[in-house]
Design an enzyme around this catalytic site. Structure first.
Site, short mmCIF file in Angstrom:
data_model
loop_
_atom_site.label_atom_id
_atom_site.label_comp_id
_atom_site.label_asym_id
_atom_site.label_seq_id
_atom_site.Cartn_x
_atom_site.Cartn_y
_atom_site.Cartn_z
N ASP A 1 -3.56 -10.42 -2.27
CA ASP A 1 -4.09 -9.86 -1.02
C ASP A 1 -5.53 -9.40 -1.24
OD1 ASP A 1 -2.73 -8.48 1.69
OD2 ASP A 1 -4.50 -7.42 0.95
N ASP B 1 -5.39 -12.43 3.63
CA ASP B 1 -6.61 -11.91 4.24
C ASP B 1 -7.86 -12.12 3.40
OD1 ASP B 1 -5.33 -10.17 2.52
OD2 ASP B 1 -5.43 -8.43 3.83
N HIS C 1 0.81 -1.23 0.00
CA HIS C 1 0.00 0.00 0.00
C HIS C 1 0.85 1.28 0.00
CE1 HIS C 1 -3.63 -2.26 0.41
NE2 HIS C 1 -3.34 -2.70 1.62
N HIS D 1 -6.92 -6.75 -0.25
CA HIS D 1 -6.95 -5.31 -0.50
C HIS D 1 -6.10 -4.99 -1.74
CE1 HIS D 1 -7.64 -5.69 3.91
NE2 HIS D 1 -8.58 -4.78 3.64
#
Length: 307
Positions: A157, A241, A120, A159
């Site tokens: 992931d 996740d 990120h 996200h």
């Protein structure tokens, strides 16, 4: 033999109590990998030259200067610095660079078990628990340091890897593929985001879908795209996740889905990269599911590397 790169100082990055990106994440991963037949190496810090391929000097200076002598400094709603964070972050980026050096030097593949995560972190913006773009830094090191012609990053992931997308947006020698839940933080990763050279492929998945939707995206888009691009080195941003037990999202994957994806990506690496895979830990916040999924992922790397 598959290489495992980690460092005890990654435990010195300490988030406030109740934060999902906790020290225990790394502890349970290392416990799950204990006894697995891996070559273990201790991470070294990334150099300024390596970091500057992705982040400007003023950004690096600002983060280093914000590190507190005690307690926490808050960079955004989710991202904190503790006294040990900057060394841990430089070690995490350095471990990814080390993994590139190792696989280019003959190791079959590598898993980087470090924190804080990186996907990120944008060029000049820390966010989402991340301060340095670990995978992008390693990809740039492969391209510029080892003169690799083409690299690919697959980010599964839950996200969107907005930081990796930002750092590789203008890089024609790289392809970035991301599967992620949408809608979900950080809100980026629409299919229309395609990079400056058509080098970004975003495949958002709806909440409460499951591993079947992920496998279809892999089989219909990512695997054929990788075959066409024919990377010389394959990176995985390995976030866990999307697991059905994870508290932060709703993609409902199983451990078997992560193992399946690892097998298929190793197939691509065998065909185009002489088996070279560098996998870097990203998210995953249910400790039991995280440990189980990481062990399955690394076990596939181990078996394929020994083959």
């Amino acid at each position: 033999m598959t290489l495992l790169i980690t460092h005890p100082d990654a435990l010195d990055h300490v988030n406030p109590p109740g934060h999902p990106e906790q020290v225990a994440r790394l502890r349970v991963i290392l416990e799950a990998l204990d006894g697995m037949d891996l070559e273990r190496r201790e991470a070294v810090e990334a150099t300024d030259e390596q970091l500057l391929r992705c982040h400007p000097a003023e950004y690096l200076d600002a983060i280093a200067g914000a590190v507190p002598s005690e307690g926490w400094a808050q960079l955004d709603a989710d991202t904190f610095l503790s006294p040990g964070t900057w060394r841990a972050a430089r070690l995490a980026a350095g471990a990814a660079v080390q993994a590139v050096d190792a696989v280019m030097g003959g190791a079959p593949n590598a898993f980087v078990a470090m924190r804080p995560p990186g996907h990120h972190a944008e060029t000049q913006t820390p966010m989402g628990f991340c301060t340095l773009g670990n995978v992008a830094i390693a990809a740039k090191h492969a391209l510029d340091g080892h003169r690799v012609s083409r690299v690919a990053v697959v980010d599964f992931d839950v996200h969107h890897g907005n930081g990796t997308q930002d750092l590789l947006w203008d890089e024609p020698r790289a392809r970035f593929y991301s599967t992620h839940q949408m809608p979900l933080w950080p809100g980026s990763g629409a299919p229309s985001d395609q990079g400056a050279h058509g080098n970004v492929v975003n495949l958002p998945l709806p909440p409460n879908s499951d591993g079947r939707a992920f496998r279809k995206a892999m089989e219909d888009v990512i695997l054929p795209g990788l075959d066409t691009f024919a990377p010389e080195l394959l990176f995985i941003s390995a976030g866990f996740d999307a697991h059905r037990a994870d508290p932060l999202a709703q993609l409902n994957w199983t451990t078997e889905d992560f193992a399946w994806a690892t097998e298929r990506l190793c197939d691509v690496a065998d065909q185009h990269c002489a088996g070279r895979v560098v996998s870097c830990l990203e998210g995953g916040y249910d400790l039991v599911a995280l440990a189980e999924a990481v062990a399955a992922h690394v076990d596939v790397l181990r078996r394929r590397g020994d083959g």
